[in-house]
Design a protein around this motif. Structure first.
Motif, PDB file in Angstrom:
ATOM      1  N   PHE A  21       0.642  -1.128   0.053  1.00  6.18           N
ATOM      2  CA  PHE A  21      -0.111  -0.148   0.007  1.00  6.18           C
ATOM      3  C   PHE A  21       0.954   1.276  -0.125  1.00  6.18           C
ATOM      4  O   PHE A  21       0.397   2.188  -0.316  1.00  6.18           O
ATOM      5  CB  PHE A  21      -0.899  -0.103   1.135  1.00  6.18           C
ATOM      6  N   SER A  22       2.041   1.274   0.596  1.00  4.61           N
ATOM      7  CA  SER A  22       2.784   2.386   0.762  1.00  4.61           C
ATOM      8  C   SER A  22       4.185   2.172   1.270  1.00  4.61           C
ATOM      9  O   SER A  22       4.343   1.166   1.998  1.00  4.61           O
ATOM     10  CB  SER A  22       2.261   3.455   1.702  1.00  4.61           C
ATOM     11  N   VAL A  23       5.267   3.166   0.864  1.00  2.59           N
ATOM     12  CA  VAL A  23       6.265   3.080   1.664  1.00  2.59           C
ATOM     13  C   VAL A  23       6.595   3.592   2.802  1.00  2.59           C
ATOM     14  O   VAL A  23       7.485   3.446   3.723  1.00  2.59           O
ATOM     15  CB  VAL A  23       7.577   3.566   0.699  1.00  2.59           C
ATOM     16  N   ASP A  24       5.493   4.251   3.251  1.00  2.00           N
ATOM     17  CA  ASP A  24       5.304   4.928   4.443  1.00  2.00           C
ATOM     18  C   ASP A  24       5.014   4.067   5.998  1.00  2.00           C
ATOM     19  O   ASP A  24       4.589   3.002   5.812  1.00  2.00           O
ATOM     20  CB  ASP A  24       4.368   6.009   4.688  1.00  2.00           C
ATOM     21  N   ASP A  25       5.314   4.760   7.021  1.00  2.74           N
ATOM     22  CA  ASP A  25       5.522   3.605   8.123  1.00  2.74           C
ATOM     23  C   ASP A  25       4.371   3.030   8.454  1.00  2.74           C
ATOM     24  O   ASP A  25       4.410   1.910   9.028  1.00  2.74           O
ATOM     25  CB  ASP A  25       5.864   4.828   9.586  1.00  2.74           C
ATOM     26  N   TRP A  26       3.278   3.454   8.374  1.00  3.03           N
ATOM     27  CA  TRP A  26       2.073   2.908   8.595  1.00  3.03           C
ATOM     28  C   TRP A  26       1.776   1.442   8.070  1.00  3.03           C
ATOM     29  O   TRP A  26       0.886   0.540   8.614  1.00  3.03           O
ATOM     30  CB  TRP A  26       0.778   3.953   8.675  1.00  3.03           C
ATOM     31  N   PHE A  27       2.572   1.348   6.829  1.00  2.00           N
ATOM     32  CA  PHE A  27       2.061   0.154   6.148  1.00  2.00           C
ATOM     33  C   PHE A  27       3.464  -0.721   6.184  1.00  2.00           C
ATOM     34  O   PHE A  27       3.417  -1.697   6.489  1.00  2.00           O
ATOM     35  CB  PHE A  27       1.812   0.286   4.544  1.00  2.00           C
ATOM     36  N   ILE A  28       4.680  -0.152   6.047  1.00  2.00           N
ATOM     37  CA  ILE A  28       5.882  -0.919   5.961  1.00  2.00           C
ATOM     38  C   ILE A  28       6.188  -1.613   7.269  1.00  2.00           C
ATOM     39  O   ILE A  28       6.860  -2.617   7.273  1.00  2.00           O
ATOM     40  CB  ILE A  28       7.186   0.103   5.459  1.00  2.00           C
ATOM     41  N   GLY A  29       5.774  -1.094   8.341  1.00  2.00           N
ATOM     42  CA  GLY A  29       6.007  -1.534   9.618  1.00  2.00           C
ATOM     43  C   GLY A  29       5.290  -2.999   9.644  1.00  2.00           C
ATOM     44  O   GLY A  29       5.437  -3.707  10.433  1.00  2.00           O
ATOM     45  N   THR A  30       4.118  -3.161   8.968  1.00  2.00           N
ATOM     46  CA  THR A  30       3.638  -4.519   8.974  1.00  2.00           C
ATOM     47  C   THR A  30       4.252  -5.724   8.212  1.00  2.00           C
ATOM     48  O   THR A  30       3.866  -6.775   8.012  1.00  2.00           O
ATOM     49  CB  THR A  30       2.232  -4.395   8.260  1.00  2.00           C
ATOM     50  N   THR A  31       5.431  -5.312   7.372  1.00  2.00           N
ATOM     51  CA  THR A  31       6.052  -6.234   6.323  1.00  2.00           C
ATOM     52  C   THR A  31       7.314  -6.579   7.166  1.00  2.00           C
ATOM     53  O   THR A  31       7.874  -6.027   8.198  1.00  2.00           O
ATOM     54  CB  THR A  31       6.357  -5.321   5.079  1.00  2.00           C
ATOM     55  N   PRO A  32       7.966  -7.742   6.606  1.00  2.00           N
ATOM     56  CA  PRO A  32       9.085  -8.153   7.118  1.00  2.00           C
ATOM     57  C   PRO A  32      10.380  -7.077   7.155  1.00  2.00           C
ATOM     58  O   PRO A  32      11.324  -7.297   7.748  1.00  2.00           O
ATOM     59  CB  PRO A  32       9.441  -9.440   6.138  1.00  2.00           C
ATOM     60  N   MET A  33      10.230  -6.110   6.269  1.00  2.00           N
ATOM     61  CA  MET A  33      11.091  -5.241   6.236  1.00  2.00           C
ATOM     62  C   MET A  33      10.692  -4.022   6.968  1.00  2.00           C
ATOM     63  O   MET A  33      10.445  -2.799   6.567  1.00  2.00           O
ATOM     64  CB  MET A  33      11.362  -4.574   4.711  1.00  2.00           C
ATOM     65  N   SER A  34      10.396  -4.208   8.370  1.00  2.00           N
ATOM     66  CA  SER A  34      10.135  -3.307   9.414  1.00  2.00           C
ATOM     67  C   SER A  34      11.088  -2.434   9.755  1.00  2.00           C
ATOM     68  O   SER A  34      11.052  -1.667  10.832  1.00  2.00           O
ATOM     69  CB  SER A  34       9.156  -3.764  10.329  1.00  2.00           C
ATOM     70  N   ALA A  35      12.444  -2.609   9.552  1.00  2.00           N
ATOM     71  CA  ALA A  35      13.530  -1.885  10.267  1.00  2.00           C
ATOM     72  C   ALA A  35      13.348  -0.518  10.264  1.00  2.00           C
ATOM     73  O   ALA A  35      12.966   0.049   8.925  1.00  2.00           O
ATOM     74  CB  ALA A  35      14.883  -2.345   9.625  1.00  2.00           C
ATOM     75  N   GLY A  36      13.770   0.385  11.408  1.00  2.00           N
ATOM     76  CA  GLY A  36      13.313   1.818  11.293  1.00  2.00           C
ATOM     77  C   GLY A  36      12.021   2.156  11.647  1.00  2.00           C
ATOM     78  O   GLY A  36      11.711   3.564  11.515  1.00  2.00           O
ATOM     79  N   ILE A  37      10.925   1.207  11.846  1.00  2.00           N
ATOM     80  CA  ILE A  37       9.646   1.764  12.232  1.00  2.00           C
ATOM     81  C   ILE A  37       9.655   1.563  13.596  1.00  2.00           C
ATOM     82  O   ILE A  37       9.567   0.425  14.031  1.00  2.00           O
ATOM     83  CB  ILE A  37       8.638   0.872  11.351  1.00  2.00           C
ATOM     84  N   PRO A  38       9.132   2.623  14.331  1.00  2.00           N
ATOM     85  CA  PRO A  38       8.944   2.365  15.636  1.00  2.00           C
ATOM     86  C   PRO A  38       7.686   1.387  16.070  1.00  2.00           C
ATOM     87  O   PRO A  38       6.572   1.408  15.333  1.00  2.00           O
ATOM     88  CB  PRO A  38       8.475   3.689  16.337  1.00  2.00           C
ATOM     89  N   ALA A  39       7.787   0.617  17.008  1.00  2.00           N
ATOM     90  CA  ALA A  39       6.769  -0.401  17.450  1.00  2.00           C
ATOM     91  C   ALA A  39       5.522   0.247  17.591  1.00  2.00           C
ATOM     92  O   ALA A  39       4.438  -0.285  17.286  1.00  2.00           O
ATOM     93  CB  ALA A  39       7.066  -1.317  18.481  1.00  2.00           C
ATOM     94  N   ALA A  40       5.503   1.527  18.231  1.00  2.00           N
ATOM     95  CA  ALA A  40       4.170   2.157  18.623  1.00  2.00           C
ATOM     96  C   ALA A  40       3.525   2.433  17.214  1.00  2.00           C
ATOM     97  O   ALA A  40       2.269   2.546  17.413  1.00  2.00           O
ATOM     98  CB  ALA A  40       4.640   3.365  19.413  1.00  2.00           C
ATOM     99  N   THR A  41       4.175   2.759  16.258  1.00  2.00           N
ATOM    100  CA  THR A  41       3.659   3.028  15.144  1.00  2.00           C
ATOM    101  C   THR A  41       2.857   1.577  14.611  1.00  2.00           C
ATOM    102  O   THR A  41       1.857   1.795  14.081  1.00  2.00           O
ATOM    103  CB  THR A  41       4.539   3.643  13.989  1.00  2.00           C
ATOM    104  N   ASN A  42       3.719   0.658  14.482  1.00  2.00           N
ATOM    105  CA  ASN A  42       3.066  -0.739  14.254  1.00  2.00           C
ATOM    106  C   ASN A  42       1.685  -0.946  14.875  1.00  2.00           C
ATOM    107  O   ASN A  42       0.891  -1.551  14.261  1.00  2.00           O
ATOM    108  CB  ASN A  42       4.316  -1.549  14.293  1.00  2.00           C
ATOM    109  N   GLU A  43       1.858  -0.825  16.104  1.00  2.00           N
ATOM    110  CA  GLU A  43       0.609  -1.026  16.848  1.00  2.00           C
ATOM    111  C   GLU A  43      -0.740  -0.323  16.379  1.00  2.00           C
ATOM    112  O   GLU A  43      -1.839  -0.897  16.692  1.00  2.00           O
ATOM    113  CB  GLU A  43       0.988  -0.858  18.306  1.00  2.00           C
ATOM    114  N   LEU A  44      -0.691   0.617  15.560  1.00  2.00           N
ATOM    115  CA  LEU A  44      -1.921   1.430  15.255  1.00  2.00           C
ATOM    116  C   LEU A  44      -2.067   0.900  13.731  1.00  2.00           C
ATOM    117  O   LEU A  44      -3.511   0.990  13.326  1.00  2.00           O
ATOM    118  CB  LEU A  44      -1.184   2.907  15.144  1.00  2.00           C
ATOM    119  N   THR A  45      -1.546  -0.092  13.070  1.00  2.00           N
ATOM    120  CA  THR A  45      -2.087  -0.556  12.087  1.00  2.00           C
ATOM    121  C   THR A  45      -2.515  -2.028  12.374  1.00  2.00           C
ATOM    122  O   THR A  45      -1.836  -2.915  12.977  1.00  2.00           O
ATOM    123  CB  THR A  45      -1.015  -0.984  10.776  1.00  2.00           C
ATOM    124  N   VAL A  46      -3.705  -2.398  11.937  1.00  2.00           N
ATOM    125  CA  VAL A  46      -4.325  -3.765  12.355  1.00  2.00           C
ATOM    126  C   VAL A  46      -4.888  -4.022  10.726  1.00  2.00           C
ATOM    127  O   VAL A  46      -4.971  -3.642   9.732  1.00  2.00           O
ATOM    128  CB  VAL A  46      -5.745  -3.648  13.121  1.00  2.00           C
TER     129      VAL A  46
END
Length: 441
Positions: free
Chosen positions: A152-177
């Motif tokens: 969907f996007s190169v931005d944090d709200w999506f990339i944090g859900t992929t295996p290439m999530s390095a650099g994305i804070p856990a707090a951001t990942n938790e907001l995407t379901v």
């Protein structure tokens, strides 16, 4: 080309230079040489219509052109004429140019389910803008993505859900379901679990399978009942499904939708479109808190907007979507017949809408296999077919399709040998191709 002797020395050298200068050796991960057999990743010199030439001088019939963006074929005359007309007139000014009015009017006439539009350059620009707008309008923090869809996007709200999530804070990942495609009950359960927390549901309205009967209308009803924004990502479905996208074909109107890829036929342009009530929150004519929706220096670049207008005119006047479907149907039928004829009909599998075909390469146990994909791609490349997918462009003709099917048949003969041997390794000549999303390089 003799497969045993097929090599790309100039492309190989160019790839080495790219890796020394560009992280990943390409500006899109899906174009990386890890997606191709070892030492057989062509570096392109130029393209015309449905054909491209590599720096080694080989000509290929090309599929999936520009990651599905060049749907009319390379150097399309109507698009180039429109672009050339603008080039001598300047490309970017301190105020909007008149073509921004014309381009918006043309887009909204082509996609009449939307009421306002804002242009940008990349798909990620507009999907992230849609998410921000949904959060602003609802006052809610969570984003619900369709978990079965790849990007969907190169931005944090999506990339944090992929295996290439390095650099994305856990707090951001938790907001995407995530919710599963086609399952209204599971989506309702998610919205109930996170009651009054989910700002939006974002999904591609269709993918490799058609939407189940009533599914999109059911999502529309769920979004309304739970007070969240329904966003259709039409990067792929836009134009390939119909000129008005999947929303035009299936008759379900999202609150917001995003377009790109085919919109510019390779020129950089994307669009966020949607209901006036929501879109205007990113404008100046409302009394609420301002939303920093999209602000791109190059969003109004004149020649890209001219390209988009020419693409839309060409699609409508020349019936391009119908042609894409007809070409895809011919290709799918030919590939299936060739695979069955070589005894690998259950292993080389064509999937998807005719205008957006992909293929799966399955092993002895009918499981997806990167090794067999590598074998298959090697044979196609040696036969002059560059096909990370079987996504057609309208520049293909029947002779291109027939030639492709012949090459596929030859590849399937080798595939059968590997299956009989129980090991594709002797036919790989190097490491297998790799998935785009993986944790380690």
């Amino acid at each position: 080309m003799d497969n045993e002797e097929f090599s790309l020395p100039r492309s190989r050298a160019a790839n080495e230079r790219l890796h020394a200068l560009v992280p990943g050796g390409a500006h899109t991960y899906a174009k990386g040489d890890d997606q191709y057999p070892e030492n057989l990743a062509p570096v392109i010199s130029h393209g015309r219509g449905a054909h491209v030439w590599d720096v080694d001088g080989n000509r290929y019939i090309e599929y999936g052109s520009g990651l599905r963006s060049v749907s009319l074929g390379h150097a399309h005359p109507r698009v180039l004429e429109a672009v050339r007309h603008e080039l001598d007139r300047g490309s970017n000014f301190v105020r909007p140019s008149f073509i921004e009015v014309e381009a918006a009017e043309r887009f909204l006439a082509t996609v009449p389910t939307a009421e306002m539009v804002k242009f940008a350059k990349n798909g990620s620009d507009v999907t992230t803008a849609a998410v921000r707008l949904a959060r602003a309008v609802t006052g809610r923090p969570r984003v619900a993505i369709c978990g079965d869809q790849p990007f969907f996007s190169v931005d944090d709200w999506f990339i944090g859900t992929t295996p290439m999530s390095a650099g994305i804070p856990a707090a951001t990942n938790e907001l995407t379901v995530a919710f599963p495609y086609g399952d209204l009950a599971a989506t309702e359960e998610l919205l109930t679990r996170y009651r009054d927390e989910v700002a939006c549901l974002i999904l591609e309205p269709a993918g490799h399978t058609e939407p189940p009967l009533g599914y999109l209308a059911g999502l529309r009803e769920l979004a309304d009942r739970h007070g969240c924004v329904l966003i259709f990502d039409e990067m792929i479905t836009g134009f390939r499904w119909s000129e008005a996208g999947a929303q035009g074909l299936y008759g379900v109107v999202p609150d917001l939708s995003t377009f790109g890829k085919a919109l510019g036929n390779g020129f950089a342009v994307s669009a966020l479109a949607g209901r006036r009530e929501l879109m205007e929150r990113g404008g100046l004519r409302h009394s609420g808190e301002r939303v920093f929706l999209l602000s791109t220096t190059h969003g109004g670049e004149t020649h890209s907007l001219a390209a988009a207008m020419a693409v839309q005119t060409t699609y409508v006047e020349e019936g391009v979507t119908a042609r894409l479907h007809a070409l895809g149907e011919r290709l799918a039928a030919g590939v299936r017949e060739a695979a069955a004829g070589m005894g690998v009909g259950g292993h080389v599998v064509v999937r998807g809408r005719a205008s957006n075909l992909v293929f799966a390469t399955l092993d002895e146990n009918r499981q997806p296999s990167q090794e067999y994909r590598t074998l298959f791609l090697r044979q196609l490349l040696a036969g002059g077919v560059l096909a990370p997918s079987f996504v057609v462009s309208s520049a293909l003709d029947d002779a291109d399709i027939d030639r492709t099917v012949d090459v596929v048949a030859q590849a399937c003969a080798v595939y059968r040998k590997a299956l009989d041997a129980g090991d594709p390794t002797p036919w790989l000549a190097g490491r297998p191709v790799k998935p785009v999303f993986r944790r380690l390089a």
